[in-house]
Each structure stands twice: as structure tokens, then as C-alpha cells.
Design an enzyme around this catalytic site. Sequence first.
Site, PDB file in Angstrom:
ATOM      1  N   GLY A 158      15.467  22.569  25.662  1.00  0.00           N
ATOM      2  CA  GLY A 158      14.912  21.756  26.734  1.00  0.00           C
ATOM      3  C   GLY A 158      15.685  20.464  26.890  1.00  0.00           C
ATOM      4  N   ASP A 174       0.184  21.201  28.940  1.00  0.00           N
ATOM      5  CA  ASP A 174       1.374  21.962  29.349  1.00  0.00           C
ATOM      6  C   ASP A 174       1.208  23.437  28.996  1.00  0.00           C
ATOM      7  OD1 ASP A 174       3.824  22.303  30.566  1.00  0.00           O
ATOM      8  OD2 ASP A 174       4.980  21.852  28.762  1.00  0.00           O
ATOM      9  N   LEU A 205      16.372  29.642  19.883  1.00  0.00           N
ATOM     10  CA  LEU A 205      15.237  30.273  20.547  1.00  0.00           C
ATOM     11  C   LEU A 205      14.928  29.636  21.891  1.00  0.00           C
ATOM     12  CD1 LEU A 205      12.873  30.617  17.448  1.00  0.00           C
ATOM     13  CD2 LEU A 205      14.429  32.331  18.387  1.00  0.00           C
ATOM     14  N   GLY A 206      15.314  28.373  22.060  1.00  0.00           N
ATOM     15  CA  GLY A 206      15.030  27.693  23.317  1.00  0.00           C
ATOM     16  C   GLY A 206      15.700  26.335  23.345  1.00  0.00           C
ATOM     17  N   LYS A 266      12.463  22.634  15.303  1.00  0.00           N
ATOM     18  CA  LYS A 266      12.553  21.974  16.604  1.00  0.00           C
ATOM     19  C   LYS A 266      13.298  20.669  16.384  1.00  0.00           C
ATOM     20  CE  LYS A 266       9.887  20.802  20.736  1.00  0.00           C
ATOM     21  NZ  LYS A 266       8.561  20.904  21.396  1.00  0.00           N
ATOM     22  N   VAL A 283      15.151  24.526  19.874  1.00  0.00           N
ATOM     23  CA  VAL A 283      14.394  25.241  18.840  1.00  0.00           C
ATOM     24  C   VAL A 283      15.260  26.359  18.282  1.00  0.00           C
ATOM     25  CG1 VAL A 283      12.307  26.548  18.302  1.00  0.00           C
ATOM     26  CG2 VAL A 283      12.217  24.720  20.009  1.00  0.00           C
ATOM     27  N   SER A 303      14.849  17.432  25.860  1.00  0.00           N
ATOM     28  CA  SER A 303      14.828  16.530  24.705  1.00  0.00           C
ATOM     29  C   SER A 303      14.878  17.236  23.351  1.00  0.00           C
ATOM     30  CB  SER A 303      13.571  15.651  24.750  1.00  0.00           C
ATOM     31  OG  SER A 303      12.401  16.452  24.672  1.00  0.00           O
ATOM     32  N   ALA A 304      14.813  18.560  23.318  1.00  0.00           N
ATOM     33  CA  ALA A 304      14.783  19.250  22.028  1.00  0.00           C
ATOM     34  C   ALA A 304      15.297  20.676  22.149  1.00  0.00           C
ATOM     35  CB  ALA A 304      13.361  19.258  21.463  1.00  0.00           C
TER      36      ALA A 304
END
Length: 420
Positions: A35, A159, A32-33, A54, A40, A37-38
Site C-alpha cells: 500500500g 475500512d 502479500l500486499g 507488515k 506485507v 504506507s506499508a
Amino acid sequence: MAQGGPAATVEAGAKPVLFEIFGEIWKVQARLGQGVSASVYQVNSGRASTAAVKEFQPESRGGDYGFHKERSVLEDIQGHKNIVTLYGVFTHHSCVGMSTRCLLLELLDVSVSELLLRAGASLCDRPQQGHSLWLVQHCARDVLEALAFLHREGYVHADLKPRNVLWSADDQCFKLIDFGLSFKEGNQDVKYIQTDGYRAPEAELQNSLAQAGMELEGHCTAAVDLWSLGIILLEMYSGTKLKEIMRSHKWEDNSAAVIDQIFGSNNEAHPAIPVSHLRDLIKSMLSKNPEQRCTAAKALLSPFFSIPFAPHIEELVLLPSPVLRLLNLIQDSHLHNEDEYEDILEDMKEECQKYGSVVSLLIPKENPGKGQVFVEYSSSSDAKEAQKLLTGRTFDGRFVVATFYPLRAYQRGYLYQTLQ
């Protein structure tokens, strides 16, 4: 904390195909995503249970810290309907010997970022720009409820952006996600907060000083979240990304005049009074002085939230709900012949039950909603499956148009006669 057992992965560093969570195997359906550092993932347990995982990368900068940070914040603020639910935490051990820390989270639906992209894509299809006041109001109220709770608990989200506000089909509301930069007010433990384009002026100053190795006296407060929300709502209303506008001299010199100009260019599409309420609400969030910015609790008292609106048809297509609305099916003549009407009711119920458990079915004989078919399913997942399979089908030579419909409006008998 549950410890995950051995699970297959595609290869080192690649997307995992399985997670063992609480002694049960969950299959990865989609990423789903991703970044710094992580990552999902959408996962399914094989028992019709879906969730989000996550996974924090151990070798990435701040990965382990990010896991502990987000876990501690989420565990402290659980229970609010407008904040993503944390189901649990676990360690994933891959077949190549790597261990990663993971959060098992509630799976949500479309993000405000995706809604903004769809709005931009459809501007050529209708004269009105941006989203309906119904959607802007719905999102604003839900996010403000989350922020009011978060701020009462002493936390700053830090954020807030369109990608971190997601729709929940099950709860019929927007929810906040991603608390990796969140902090207790007065105890800010991260130097760089907020995302470019949604960053409050005081956060911009603090980030610049930190980059230069200097430190600003005092820390950012909960007011930074209100700034971010003001930008999000202005983008939803206008259908325009504001990042470049906010970098202009006009915005720097007189942001209130720029806001007036945005509302002035779109005032023919909406009634004047609620638009002025929304404009004033956004202005109160975008004061450059954080001490003069409205609080989330005060913002919820705005008269903008006392006015009912109707959604765009595009929004009903995009926001999943347990209720489907089927158009272009019933002729007026069928509604006034009692035998034909009862036959249609039975036929429609039989057809709709093929896709899930039907709780209720309504075909109004008069306006509002005349000739439209409203089908309430027992779950949003059933309704999503039905919407996907029914859209574009033909019944008696007619092409079916299937949209979702707000559950609360349906339950209250509020059937929108016209959609903006």
C-alpha cells in the site's frame, strides 16, 4: 519492543530478503500486499514457523503514524478469535542504514476478495451465481462476531472490505485485518475513512466535506462497519461487484428495490425461506440512516444463522482445513469386502502419512460420504501440502480429486452427501 539487528536487503526501497526478529532470522518468502504506507510479507523462520510482517515505510505519508495507530489498536483488542493476532513489534535496520517499524502478525490464508474473484471466474461453469449460503453465512457470522466485540470495546474498524477479511486455516474461521483507519467512537482522528464501494453514506458526506475544507458536526459511528458488511455479503451472494450499481440513480432512489431485484434474479438457486432471511439481514445493514441500521449484536440474532447449509465444491478447494476429502478413489465393491476394505484403509493411511502427521482416517461404507476418503492431519499446513501433491495423481487408474473439508463438520460426523 524487540529491536531488529542488521539484515540483508536487495537494495534501498526493494523488498527485503531477511528480517531479524527477536534475535532470529526470518526469510521473506513472498510479498502479500503493498500500500501507500506499508508492505506485507510472508516470512519463515526456518523452524516450520510462518508469519506475516507488515513493514511501514518511514518516508511515506503517515507511515510512522500508521504504525503507532495500528499497533495501539491491535494491542488493545487482542484475544478475539475473529481478529488477526499480533505476535509482536520490532524495528528493522537494513544494510543501507534505513530503519522501518514492523508488526509481526498471524499469517492468514485466502481473502474474501480472492473468493469473489474465483466466484466470478466460475459463473460460466454453473448456473448459480455467487457463493453458497454456507459460505455467506460463515463469513457473516464470523465478521459480525468480530464487529460486536470491536464495537463493545468502543472501536470502529472504518475500512471493512473484502480484502480485509481473511480465512484462517488453523482456526477455521474468517478474521479481520488492517486497523490503520480504526478509531474510538466519539474520538475520530482520521478525516477520510472507508474504501470507495464500501463507504457508508454518512462517511461519503464527511469525506466530501473534509476535502472541501469543511467539517461535519458529529462523527461517524460503528454503523459504518455494518454498511460495509452489508455490501460485502450482497456481493458474495450475487457474485457481482456493486460499485457501479451503487453509483446509479436506481440505487440512490430506492436501494431496497435494487436489493430485491438482485435476490429476485438469483432466487431459483436457493430455497426461498433462508434467502428471504439473508435479504432482510442485508437490508437492515444498508439503511441509509445510520441510526436505523442494525447493530452487529442484533444482526447475530437473525434467523438466517439458525439454518444449516452445504458448501460448493469450489469453496472446499479454496478454504484450507486440517481435513482432506479424497474423491474418485474407492469402488463400491471394495467397501463390502472386509479384507479389501481393511487393506485400503492401511494403504491410504500409509500413503497420506508421507505428507504429514495423520490424526484419523475415515472411509464411510454408506451414505452420506460413501466411498470418500476423509483424512485429518495434525495441522492445516500438512493438509495443504498433501492437497497440493495428491491432486491429479492416479491410483489404480483413477485421477484423485482432493478438496479440503470443514474440520467441525468432520469432527461432528456431518458428512455432506451432496454439495450445491
